[in-house]
Design an enzyme around this catalytic site. Structure first.
Site, mmCIF file in Angstrom:
data_model
loop_
_atom_site.group_PDB
_atom_site.id
_atom_site.type_symbol
_atom_site.label_atom_id
_atom_site.label_comp_id
_atom_site.label_asym_id
_atom_site.label_seq_id
_atom_site.Cartn_x
_atom_site.Cartn_y
_atom_site.Cartn_z
ATOM 1 N N ASN A 193 3.150 3.705 1.503
ATOM 2 C CA ASN A 193 3.141 3.034 0.194
ATOM 3 C C ASN A 193 2.186 1.843 0.089
ATOM 4 O O ASN A 193 1.616 1.614 -0.968
ATOM 5 C CB ASN A 193 4.561 2.668 -0.257
ATOM 6 N N SER A 250 11.034 5.984 7.261
ATOM 7 C CA SER A 250 12.355 6.472 6.862
ATOM 8 C C SER A 250 13.356 6.358 8.016
ATOM 9 O O SER A 250 12.966 6.364 9.183
ATOM 10 C CB SER A 250 12.239 7.933 6.423
ATOM 11 N N GLU A 308 12.073 -1.050 10.285
ATOM 12 C CA GLU A 308 12.203 -1.442 8.872
ATOM 13 C C GLU A 308 12.301 -0.134 8.099
ATOM 14 O O GLU A 308 11.296 0.565 7.938
ATOM 15 C CB GLU A 308 10.962 -2.211 8.414
ATOM 16 N N CYS A 346 10.569 0.184 -0.483
ATOM 17 C CA CYS A 346 11.861 0.120 0.216
ATOM 18 C C CYS A 346 12.809 -0.856 -0.475
ATOM 19 O O CYS A 346 14.010 -0.687 -0.449
ATOM 20 C CB CYS A 346 11.638 -0.305 1.654
ATOM 21 N N GLU A 358 11.318 -8.993 9.896
ATOM 22 C CA GLU A 358 9.882 -9.233 9.928
ATOM 23 C C GLU A 358 9.538 -10.315 8.898
ATOM 24 O O GLU A 358 10.359 -10.694 8.088
ATOM 25 C CB GLU A 358 9.126 -7.942 9.628
#
Ligand code: NAD
Length: 477
Positions: free
Chosen positions: A144, A220, A242, A277, A455
């Protein structure tokens, strides 16, 4: 690809094609990397990191800032390639290079925080810790925001003194070709390496390489778990994950419905087709204002202009890939079958220009309940599910009713209610009266199946180092 400071072809000699998500035309190609190429990159990184770590923190920071400036000087070119390759719309995508450069600046400025501690455990001795980088670390990136993740989410590792290997996503790999040139010119050879290719080959070779102990993954939950399994087969590794989100937006009745509708639509990130996300894809509205908020949300979503991502007036482009399209279409089918109320969208757009490409309409379903798939599972697409609540406990239960726990947005003017709800919702990142925004230096990451570790803050940098303990025995031996 960038290996050891040189632009190289894959050993396979083969290429993967990248297609425009808007037209399905081929717009570029990248080397099809192999396990052999990963090994070459690891060897180059392993040779490079000791000198990189041996720089003073200030010198390392300076090199990182120069890298950022070099990125800025080619930001228009990166933007054009990234928009064409991802399908994300151009206006907000302008922020991606800026965010990457800000992240480099942030970590460049805190390199001295790689310090250890002294611990007063015994009076007669000195006990202390120092931090040392892992050496070779890897970043596996999703489709993305490919360039932003490749840079912003390696800055912490670089600041800690590691050499990095980046694996770009296979469906939007083209900006990595520009990044290869920039990193080659801005950083010492071998400090920044890029190996393109697919997850099963290049990704897996990274995960299973014995010299890479620290892996950072964004993607994912399924792939995250596969990575943990594959890594465990070969060695003990430090893996940060993540992963996905199915994020609740809880609206209390004391807030203006128009404000809620604005924020809820903004929180969906339709400008990248909901492929984020952190998208607040479950809107939970108090019954008192439910119909009013819903009507305003629908009005706003219907006003989103679907079209070519290169045009400034476009509000939503095509999905990133055919597999993304198929996934979203499958949610349209299941949402209908499960008895949701379709408010808008729910299909591919009509018209000649949408005959090819991975297009869908921005979509809103109302009266969605926690037992429905479109409430529980991450779509990673432009589908907003709206449900209602009456009591605080019901809101909490519905908000927590998925396996995910990445973000949550809570809208109320009552700070007590807001903070009580923050405590009860199992999400790693919450906004009170906000949605979607990331802030430099502020940790981001998920609970439950949305991941492990955080993060974007100082702890990300510290996670790229190991602690070494030293006891100086001053007392009689
Ligand atoms: P994905 O898991 O399919 O792929 C991510 C990356 O992993 C790609 O580079 C892919 O090539 C690689 N990969 C695939 N199989 C692999 C394997 N077996 N071993 C090693 N690498 C492998 O994810 P995607 O479709 O690119 O991205 C969408 C997902 O990413 C969504 O779930 C989304 O929520 C999540 N995401 C999370 C964050 C976050 O910060 N939490 C940010 C963006 C995206």
């Amino acid at each position: 690809m960038l290996i050891g400071g040189e632009l190289v072809h894959a050993r396979s000699g083969e290429f993967d094609l990248s297609v425009s998500p808007a037209t399905e035309e081929v717009i570029g190609r990248v080397p099809r990397g192999t396990a052999d190429d990963v090994d070459r990159a690891v060897k180059a990184a392993d040779a490079a990191w000791p000198d990189w770590f041996a720089l003073t923190p200030l010198a390392r920071g300076r090199a990182m800032r120069d890298f950022g400036q070099a990125l800025l000087s080619r930001s228009e070119e990166i933007l054009r390639v990234e928009v064409a390759d991802t399908g994300n719309t151009i206006t907000p995508m302008r922020g991606d290079v800026g965010f990457a450069v800000d992240s480099l600046d942030y970590y460049a400025g805190i390199t001295h925080e790689m310090k250890g501690q002294t611990i007063p455990s015994t009076h007669e001795n000195i006990h202390m810790t120092i931090r040392e980088p892992y050496g070779v670390v890897a970043r596996i990136a999703p489709f993305n925001h490919p360039l932003m993740f490749a840079v912003a989410r390696t800055a912490a590792a670089l600041a800690a003194g590691n050499a990095v290997i980046v694996k770009p996503p296979e469906t939007s790999p083209l900006s990595a070709m520009i990044l290869s040139e920039i990193a080659r010119d801005a950083l010492p050879p071998g400090v920044f390496n890029i190996v393109t290719g697919d997850g099963r080959t290049v990704g897996n070779a990274i995960v299973q390489h014995p010299l890479i102990k620290r892996i950072a993954f964004i993607g994912s939950p399924q792939t995250g778990r596969a990575i943990q399994r594959a890594a465990a087969d070969v060695a003990v590794k430090h893996i940060s994950l993540e992963l996905g989100g199915k994020n609740p937006f809880v609206a209390f009745p004391d807030v203006d419905p128009g404000e809620i509708a604005d924020a809820a639509v903004r929180g969906m990130n339709f400008a990248w087709q909901g492929q984020s996300c952190g998208s607040t894809s479950r809107l939970l509205v108090h019954t008192d204002i439910y119909e009013e908020v819903l009507a305003r949300v629908v009005e706003k979503v219907q006003a989103i202009r679907v079209g070519l991502p290169q045009l400034p007036e476009t509000g939503m482009g095509p999905l990133n890939s055919r597999s993304q399209l198929e996934k979203v279409l499958s949610f349209f089918a299941s949402a209908t079958a499960e008895g949701t109320r379709l408010m808008t969208g729910g299909k591919r757009p009509d018209g000649e220009m949408f005959a090819k490409g991975f297009w869908v309409e921005p979509t809103v379903y109302a009266d969605v309940e926690p037992d429905m798939r479109v409430w529980r599972e991450e779509v990673f697409g432009p589908i907003l599910s709206v449900g209602k609540w009456t009591t605080f406990e019901e809101a909490v239960e519905k908000a927590n009713g998925t396996e995910y726990g990445l973000t949550a947005a809570i809208w109320t003017n009552n700070i007590n209610d807001a903070l009580k709800m923050v405590r009860r919702i199992r999400s790693g990142h919450t906004w009170i009266n906000g949605s979607s925004a990331h802030f430099i230096g502020v940790p981001f990451g998920g609970m439950k199946s949305s991941g492990v570790e955080r993060e974007e803050g100082i702890e990300e940098m510290l996670s790229y180092a190991e602690t070494k303990t030293i006891n100086i025995m001053l007392a009689k031996r």
